[in-house]
Design an enzyme around this catalytic site. Sequence first.
Site, PDB file in Angstrom:
ATOM      1  N   ASP A   8       1.021  -1.180  -0.114  1.00  0.00           N
ATOM      2  CA  ASP A   8       0.350  -0.012  -0.224  1.00  0.00           C
ATOM      3  C   ASP A   8       0.930   1.250   0.163  1.00  0.00           C
ATOM      4  O   ASP A   8       1.655   1.664   1.850  1.00  0.00           O
ATOM      5  CB  ASP A   8      -1.040   0.407   1.160  1.00  0.00           C
ATOM      6  CG  ASP A   8      -1.631   1.377   0.662  1.00  0.00           C
ATOM      7  OD1 ASP A   8      -2.249   1.594  -0.223  1.00  0.00           O
ATOM      8  OD2 ASP A   8      -2.679   1.442   1.859  1.00  0.00           O
ATOM      9  N   ASP A 103      -2.522   2.084  -6.615  1.00  0.00           N
ATOM     10  CA  ASP A 103      -1.706   2.070  -5.049  1.00  0.00           C
ATOM     11  C   ASP A 103      -1.504   1.213  -4.565  1.00  0.00           C
ATOM     12  O   ASP A 103      -0.920   1.192  -3.379  1.00  0.00           O
ATOM     13  CB  ASP A 103      -2.074   3.632  -4.433  1.00  0.00           C
ATOM     14  CG  ASP A 103      -2.862   3.758  -3.938  1.00  0.00           C
ATOM     15  OD1 ASP A 103      -3.859   2.691  -4.291  1.00  0.00           O
ATOM     16  OD2 ASP A 103      -2.964   4.499  -2.632  1.00  0.00           O
ATOM     17  N   GLU A 104      -2.098   0.563  -4.736  1.00  0.00           N
ATOM     18  CA  GLU A 104      -2.093  -0.526  -3.543  1.00  0.00           C
ATOM     19  C   GLU A 104      -2.402  -2.360  -4.448  1.00  0.00           C
ATOM     20  O   GLU A 104      -3.447  -2.127  -5.123  1.00  0.00           O
ATOM     21  CB  GLU A 104      -3.533  -0.492  -2.565  1.00  0.00           C
ATOM     22  CG  GLU A 104      -4.119  -1.691  -1.419  1.00  0.00           C
ATOM     23  CD  GLU A 104      -5.091  -1.219  -0.972  1.00  0.00           C
ATOM     24  OE1 GLU A 104      -5.751  -1.942  -0.396  1.00  0.00           O
ATOM     25  OE2 GLU A 104      -5.744  -0.174  -1.587  1.00  0.00           O
TER      26      GLU A 104
END
Length: 351
Positions: A8, A103-104
């Site tokens: 993350d 983003d994860e």
Amino acid sequence: MRKVIHIDADCFYAAVEMRDDPSLKDLPVAIGGPSNSRGVLATANYKAREFGVRSAMPSSLAKRLCPDLLIIPGNMSKYREASQQMHEIFRDYTDIIEPLSLDEAYLDVSNSTAFGGSATRIAQDIRKRIECSIGITVSAGVATNKFLAKVASDWNKPNGIKAVTPDELQSFVENIPVARISGVGKVAQEKLQRMGVVACRDLKAVPLEQLIKSFGSMAYRLLQFSQGIDDRPVQVSRERKSVSVEHTFAYDLNSVDESVVQLPNILEELKIRVKRNRCEQHICKYYLKLKFNDFTQTTIERPIVGKLEDSVFTALLIEAHARHNKPVRLIGAGYRLTPPILKQLELFPFH
């Protein structure tokens, strides 16, 4: 036993902006729409969060909480490029990658031979490479399943790592606040608090019958998570471009009227499929396909105008049938979808 890593990025959009403009690093920064409009924030850096600024907050409220807040419109092409660079690094260790957002992501490294198969060392190396080559930091959680890995990645944020070994699994799970369980929102938290449940250790003590009475089918998942059990695999995500239903008929449909009669059943199944895939917000076009008795076929599409209308499929079928005017052996109906990343642009009023 699975080895799962959850990666993350730390305040991703803001981190990319601070990377590209180092003068922003000591300022409260957020990404989103302007405060003099109905804009909302996509994210905020940690300096801004000290003032209570959060993602999904109206920009006007964020400015009241932090008058010096610098709100940047954002640049999705930069964020998408950074995300792609992260995934290139991920693929050096595994092909089993489940993106959750730009983003994860979850990574299943159970079969990776890197670092002797050590998931913790793999996660450490990924973090180091992302910081060195992309210029942003990420936090990582390492565990035997997705639930624990996701919770662990938030344990030492920002720029941290937490590995939950099988030996410490139970002690770790007991201290997880129920608010960290996916699907437990504000209402569910309030219900659990009234039952004296704050952490997973409390949840384990609640009889299943009582949980079922309060949460229905969700009770089983709550009980499993409270014991650190999560059998969901890391699913390789492929971009869905359409959702559709096709029926091949045992006998040819000899007229356009016979074909139109078959549409309601097909469209009912299509609605179920759209709901199951949660893709209604990505629908951009109607799509209809006919295959005739000589195996020739034709397709026809129309952009969505206003709300979805079943009658449009009828019109499309009549138009498509007229192209060949032959008996029909297959009817397909569906929707074309916009790419998720492009659709994500509409969530925030970037300019």
